[in-house]
Scaffold this motif. Structure first.
Motif, mmCIF file in Angstrom:
data_model
loop_
_atom_site.group_PDB
_atom_site.id
_atom_site.type_symbol
_atom_site.label_atom_id
_atom_site.label_comp_id
_atom_site.label_asym_id
_atom_site.label_seq_id
_atom_site.Cartn_x
_atom_site.Cartn_y
_atom_site.Cartn_z
ATOM 1 N N ALA A 30 -47.380 -22.144 -43.077
ATOM 2 C CA ALA A 30 -47.591 -23.044 -44.351
ATOM 3 C C ALA A 30 -48.584 -23.731 -43.849
ATOM 4 O O ALA A 30 -49.223 -24.440 -45.018
ATOM 5 N N ARG B 204 -51.546 -22.765 -45.321
ATOM 6 C CA ARG B 204 -51.671 -22.207 -46.739
ATOM 7 C C ARG B 204 -52.253 -23.783 -47.639
ATOM 8 O O ARG B 204 -52.879 -23.701 -48.228
ATOM 9 N N VAL B 205 -52.141 -24.873 -46.634
ATOM 10 C CA VAL B 205 -51.544 -26.141 -47.040
ATOM 11 C C VAL B 205 -53.423 -26.577 -46.817
ATOM 12 O O VAL B 205 -54.221 -27.034 -47.951
#
Length: 308
Positions: A74, A77-78
């Motif tokens: 995550a 992805r950020v």
């Protein structure tokens, strides 16, 4: 603490425990791809296997590993910037992969989150307040932890490259002396690596290891030029590669590059000294000079006041 707050905390702890148990059950029931494929890969060396035996894994790694991996995905992805992180990991000489670095970022973020949460809980016990600002502060602490780990990697890169730049003139002179004494470039590189210690010597040791595994000398030095972040080391590697390919005198090239780096270091030292000279004037002008003027004129002012 009021019964409502105590019940809310107990309910939150129970919910977190149930979520942790459910996550672990899902992770156990869904084996990873490498766990299923690796037993059938018979020709894979044991040292290259990425999956450790079940007994060698710590309990914390087994329990929290899947959660950390998903959190690292995550964060990837950020945040993004995978190419920059990979280049910095190579430049710092770290054995970590990109995914392992993201896991470390998550761990640093969780430490910041835990510190902010502990401060919020202690403050709530003394002064009950709205929990929304505390939640925002905890999220901000998590983000700060992730960013601090990234900044620390950049600082490690700068320190390592500064050390390599300081070592470069001596390493280049030693290589030039070895080549001028009649040794081959590979033999001179082997001698210097064995007699030296430091970051640049470590990088040249990796180049020597690639040469010994069959990679051409020019390609090995070109690889060093492509991965390093120092233009001086890149020019050195390109110069060595060109000298080996075309047969130009290697000792003269190394002597000239070492002299250029020393001259650049002298210029940088002079520029830094000029900047420090301006900074040294600040305490003289704003602290020492007013004190001197005060000691010089204060007796006269006292005498005038007494005479009048």
């Amino acid at each position: 603490m009021s019964p409502a707050v105590s019940g809310a905390l107990l309910g939150l702890a129970a919910a977190l425990g149930l979520a942790l148990v459910a996550t672990r059950v899902v992770a156990i029931r869904r084996p990873r791809l490498e766990d299923r494929v690796l037993p059938y890969v018979r020709d894979l060396a044991p040292a290259r296997r990425t999956t450790a035996p079940a007994g060698a894994r710590s309990t914390a790694a087994v329990v929290f590993g899947p959660v950390l991996r998903r959190a690292a995905d995550a964060v990837e992805r950020v945040v993004g910037g995978a190419g920059s992180v990979r280049r910095r990991l190579v430049r710092v000489g770290s054995p970590l992969t990109l995914h392992e670095f993201r896991v470390q970022q998550v761990q640093w973020g969780l430490v910041g989150f835990a510190i902010a949460a502990a401060y919020g809980v202690l403050r709530t016990w003394t002064q009950p307040a709205d929990p929304l600002p505390l939640l925002v502060a905890c999220i901000g602490a998590f983000v700060c932890g992730v960013l601090v780990r990234d900044n620390r990697l950049s600082a490690q890169v700068r320190r390592r490259e500064a050390a390599m730049l300081a070592e470069f003139p001596a390493i280049a002179e030693l290589l030039a002396l070895s080549v001028a004494a009649g040794e081959s470039p590979v033999g001179a590189l082997d001698r210097v690596v064995r007699r030296s210690g430091g970051e640049l010597a470590h990088e040249l040791g990796e180049v020597l290891a690639r040469i010994r595994t069959g990679e051409p000398v020019a390609e090995a030095f070109d690889g060093l030029a492509a991965t390093t972040g120092l233009s001086v080391v890149a020019r050195f590697a390109h110069g060595v590669a060109v000298a080996i390919e075309r047969g130009t005198p290697l000792a003269d090239v190394l002597h000239a590059q070492a002299a250029d780096v020393r001259e650049a270091g002298r210029r940088q030292l002079i520029e830094q000294a000029s900047r420090k000279e301006i900074a040294m004037m600040l305490p003289v002008v704003f602290l020492i000079l007013p004190t001197t003027v005060l000691f010089a004129f204060w007796p006269g002012l006292v005498g005038l006041s007494l005479s009048t």
